[in-house]
Design a protein around this motif. Structure first.
Motif, PDB file in Angstrom:
ATOM      1  N   PHE A 124       0.842  -1.203   0.000  1.00 30.30           N
ATOM      2  CA  PHE A 124       0.000   0.000   0.000  1.00 30.30           C
ATOM      3  C   PHE A 124       0.879   1.256   0.000  1.00 30.30           C
ATOM      4  CE2 PHE A 124      -2.198   3.441   2.144  1.00 30.30           C
ATOM      5  CZ  PHE A 124      -3.438   3.460   1.526  1.00 30.30           C
ATOM      6  N   LEU A 125       1.863   1.288   0.887  1.00 34.02           N
ATOM      7  CA  LEU A 125       2.694   2.494   1.037  1.00 34.02           C
ATOM      8  C   LEU A 125       3.470   2.813  -0.236  1.00 34.02           C
ATOM      9  CD1 LEU A 125       4.072   2.066   4.686  1.00 34.02           C
ATOM     10  CD2 LEU A 125       2.299   3.666   3.903  1.00 34.02           C
ATOM     11  N   ARG A 126       3.889   1.789  -0.954  1.00 36.72           N
ATOM     12  CA  ARG A 126       4.723   2.072  -2.130  1.00 36.72           C
ATOM     13  C   ARG A 126       3.920   2.719  -3.256  1.00 36.72           C
ATOM     14  NH1 ARG A 126       7.461  -2.888  -4.979  1.00 36.72           N
ATOM     15  NH2 ARG A 126       8.067  -1.154  -6.293  1.00 36.72           N
ATOM     16  N   GLU A 127       2.599   2.698  -3.141  1.00 37.96           N
ATOM     17  CA  GLU A 127       1.759   3.392  -4.127  1.00 37.96           C
ATOM     18  C   GLU A 127       1.614   4.875  -3.793  1.00 37.96           C
ATOM     19  OE1 GLU A 127       0.794   1.976  -6.916  1.00 37.96           O
ATOM     20  OE2 GLU A 127       1.761   0.123  -6.214  1.00 37.96           O
ATOM     21  N   GLN A 128       2.021   5.276  -2.583  1.00 38.04           N
ATOM     22  CA  GLN A 128       1.923   6.691  -2.204  1.00 38.04           C
ATOM     23  C   GLN A 128       3.126   7.438  -2.768  1.00 38.04           C
ATOM     24  OE1 GLN A 128      -0.885   7.162  -1.337  1.00 38.04           O
ATOM     25  NE2 GLN A 128      -1.518   6.452   0.655  1.00 38.04           N
ATOM     26  N   GLU A 129       2.926   8.741  -2.993  1.00 45.72           N
ATOM     27  CA  GLU A 129       4.001   9.516  -3.619  1.00 45.72           C
ATOM     28  C   GLU A 129       5.244   9.576  -2.720  1.00 45.72           C
ATOM     29  OE1 GLU A 129       2.380  13.100  -5.406  1.00 45.72           O
ATOM     30  OE2 GLU A 129       4.391  13.959  -5.150  1.00 45.72           O
ATOM     31  N   ALA A 130       5.015   9.785  -1.425  1.00 36.36           N
ATOM     32  CA  ALA A 130       6.134   9.808  -0.471  1.00 36.36           C
ATOM     33  C   ALA A 130       5.670   9.123   0.804  1.00 36.36           C
ATOM     34  CB  ALA A 130       6.560  11.238  -0.175  1.00 36.36           C
ATOM     35  N   ALA A 131       6.364   8.056   1.180  1.00 34.78           N
ATOM     36  CA  ALA A 131       5.930   7.284   2.346  1.00 34.78           C
ATOM     37  C   ALA A 131       7.122   6.990   3.255  1.00 34.78           C
ATOM     38  CB  ALA A 131       5.286   5.974   1.889  1.00 34.78           C
ATOM     39  N   THR A 132       6.813   6.611   4.497  1.00 35.06           N
ATOM     40  CA  THR A 132       7.877   6.311   5.462  1.00 35.06           C
ATOM     41  C   THR A 132       7.452   5.141   6.347  1.00 35.06           C
ATOM     42  OG1 THR A 132       8.420   8.675   5.568  1.00 35.06           O
ATOM     43  CG2 THR A 132       9.346   7.290   7.302  1.00 35.06           C
ATOM     44  N   ILE A 133       8.398   4.263   6.629  1.00 32.26           N
ATOM     45  CA  ILE A 133       8.214   3.264   7.683  1.00 32.26           C
ATOM     46  C   ILE A 133       9.213   3.602   8.782  1.00 32.26           C
ATOM     47  CG2 ILE A 133       8.369   0.833   8.351  1.00 32.26           C
ATOM     48  CD1 ILE A 133       7.640   0.094   5.459  1.00 32.26           C
ATOM     49  N   ILE A 134       8.690   3.854   9.979  1.00 29.56           N
ATOM     50  CA  ILE A 134       9.553   4.129  11.126  1.00 29.56           C
ATOM     51  C   ILE A 134       9.528   2.903  12.033  1.00 29.56           C
ATOM     52  CG2 ILE A 134       9.957   5.601  13.146  1.00 29.56           C
ATOM     53  CD1 ILE A 134       8.605   7.894  11.695  1.00 29.56           C
ATOM     54  N   THR A 135      10.688   2.256  12.191  1.00 25.91           N
ATOM     55  CA  THR A 135      10.773   1.148  13.133  1.00 25.91           C
ATOM     56  C   THR A 135      11.329   1.680  14.457  1.00 25.91           C
ATOM     57  OG1 THR A 135      12.962   0.579  12.257  1.00 25.91           O
ATOM     58  CG2 THR A 135      11.091  -0.656  11.395  1.00 25.91           C
ATOM     59  N   VAL A 136      11.032   0.948  15.530  1.00 29.56           N
ATOM     60  CA  VAL A 136      11.470   1.405  16.853  1.00 29.56           C
ATOM     61  C   VAL A 136      12.303   0.298  17.481  1.00 29.56           C
ATOM     62  CG1 VAL A 136      10.733   2.251  19.105  1.00 29.56           C
ATOM     63  CG2 VAL A 136       9.405   2.820  17.056  1.00 29.56           C
ATOM     64  N   THR A 137      13.593   0.581  17.645  1.00 31.02           N
ATOM     65  CA  THR A 137      14.472  -0.409  18.273  1.00 31.02           C
ATOM     66  C   THR A 137      14.798   0.090  19.671  1.00 31.02           C
ATOM     67  OG1 THR A 137      16.483   0.560  17.309  1.00 31.02           O
ATOM     68  CG2 THR A 137      15.348  -1.153  16.023  1.00 31.02           C
ATOM     69  N   SER A 138      16.062   0.144  20.033  1.00 28.92           N
ATOM     70  CA  SER A 138      16.459   0.571  21.373  1.00 28.92           C
ATOM     71  C   SER A 138      17.971   0.759  21.370  1.00 28.92           C
ATOM     72  CB  SER A 138      16.088  -0.514  22.382  1.00 28.92           C
ATOM     73  OG  SER A 138      16.688  -0.249  23.634  1.00 28.92           O
ATOM     74  N   ALA A 139      18.457   1.614  22.271  1.00 26.72           N
ATOM     75  CA  ALA A 139      19.913   1.693  22.471  1.00 26.72           C
ATOM     76  C   ALA A 139      20.445   0.326  22.913  1.00 26.72           C
ATOM     77  CB  ALA A 139      20.241   2.757  23.511  1.00 26.72           C
ATOM     78  N   LEU A 140      19.558  -0.496  23.507  1.00 27.56           N
ATOM     79  CA  LEU A 140      19.966  -1.829  23.988  1.00 27.56           C
ATOM     80  C   LEU A 140      20.150  -2.822  22.834  1.00 27.56           C
ATOM     81  CD1 LEU A 140      17.669  -2.104  27.138  1.00 27.56           C
ATOM     82  CD2 LEU A 140      20.085  -1.430  27.040  1.00 27.56           C
ATOM     83  N   ALA A 141      19.818  -2.395  21.603  1.00 26.17           N
ATOM     84  CA  ALA A 141      20.135  -3.221  20.436  1.00 26.17           C
ATOM     85  C   ALA A 141      21.643  -3.234  20.210  1.00 26.17           C
ATOM     86  CB  ALA A 141      19.436  -2.667  19.193  1.00 26.17           C
ATOM     87  N   PHE A 142      22.334  -2.238  20.769  1.00 29.97           N
ATOM     88  CA  PHE A 142      23.754  -2.027  20.445  1.00 29.97           C
ATOM     89  C   PHE A 142      24.689  -2.435  21.577  1.00 29.97           C
ATOM     90  CE2 PHE A 142      20.994   0.639  17.959  1.00 29.97           C
ATOM     91  CZ  PHE A 142      21.395   0.304  16.681  1.00 29.97           C
TER      92      PHE A 142
END
Ligand code: NAP
Length: 245
Positions: A124-142
């Motif tokens: 769906f998003l790729r059909e939009q002119e400008a789209a974003t996926i924001i994922t949420v990780t953590s400083a604890l990933a590092f």
């Protein structure tokens, strides 16, 4: 990502960082819909913040994700931003058989939930002119907090997943941004009153400022998260791990 004029769905927006971000992004001139499992929270949000849309979603359940997707895209066909905020964090004692159940729940919500959301929304998003996926990780990933092994691993997995997703989607209209928060005062693991964690409003203010300052950002790393995020590059990983141990 531009900071206003978007239509944003935040899965995991019924409390904490997700809800605060929803309120701020709504004030910045975005249409925002929040999702979560708790119906009572969704009703309270509708009453307290009439500008926000709400939808019930359980990211542990693919049918629920599909229903929420159909609902939000039918009611908001201009939807162009997905935020995969849903997450759980629980301590695990690896010497106890009970920890396996926690590990499996954590993988299901934090890893599979994010991947399932991305899979459902990308076409769906790729059909939009400008789209974003924001994922949420953590400083604890590092640098991991040894008390929560599967949580840290789940966030490291989503960091890696986001890196690949960004490359795969580079030729599409979808931008991928990873937010890796430090400790923030929410009820995620009872740190709502912790002096060691960042106040929620200060964290969200800094996130908005960073997004505004760098619309092409790949990662949003507030100052308090930088020590862990860049520990390996800075050569003090062992010192940071000892501090968290
Ligand atoms: N606070 C911190 O220190 C910190 C640090 C680094 C990263 N993070 C990340 O930030 C995100 C938000 O956490 P928070 O601190 O704001 O904690 P929170 O207030 O507990 O928020 C967690 C959100 O996830 C939702 N959620 C949990 N399981 C879900 C499921 N199966 N399906 C749908 N939604 C689900 C919850 O909604 P329902 O319960 O209504 O479903 C809630 O809206 C998480 O991914 C967390 O790992 C937080």
């Amino acid at each position: 990502m531009r900071i206003s004029g978007n239509t944003i769905f935040i899965a995991g927006g019924t409390s904490g960082i997700g809800l605060e971000l929803a309120i701020r992004l709504s004030k910045e001139g975005n249409a925002v819909i929040v999702g979560g499992r708790r119906r009572d929270r969704l009703e309270e949000i509708t009453a307290a913040h009439p500008a926000l849309g709400t939808v019930e979603i359980d990211v542990d359940d693919t049918a629920s994700i599909r229903r929420a997707f159909e609902h939000v895209t039918a009611s908001h066909p201009a939807l162009n931003v997905l935020v995969t905020m849903s997450g759980i964090m629980h301590p695990e004692d690896l010497t106890s058989p009970d920890s396996l159940q926690i590990a499996e729940r954590t993988v299901t919500t934090n890893i599979l939930g994010t991947i399932r959301l991305a899979s459902q929304f990308i076409p769906f998003l790729r059909e939009q002119e400008a789209a974003t996926i924001i994922t949420v990780t953590s400083a604890l990933a590092f640098v991991p907090l040894p008390m929560t092994p599967t949580y840290n691993a789940s966030k490291a997995a989503i960091h890696s997943f986001t890196e690949s997703m960004r490359v795969q989607l580079a030729d599409t209209s979808i931008q991928c941004i990873e937010i890796a928060p430090p400790g923030v005062r929410t009820t995620l693991m009872g740190q709502e009153d912790s002096e060691a964690a960042m106040p929620l409003d200060a964290f969200v203010n800094e996130v908005i400022a960073l997004l505004e300052a760098n619309p092409e950002a790949k990662e949003i790393i507030v100052e308090a998260a930088a020590g862990l995020r860049y520990a390996e590059a800075n050569g003090n990983y062992d010192e940071m791990l000892a501090m968290l141990s």
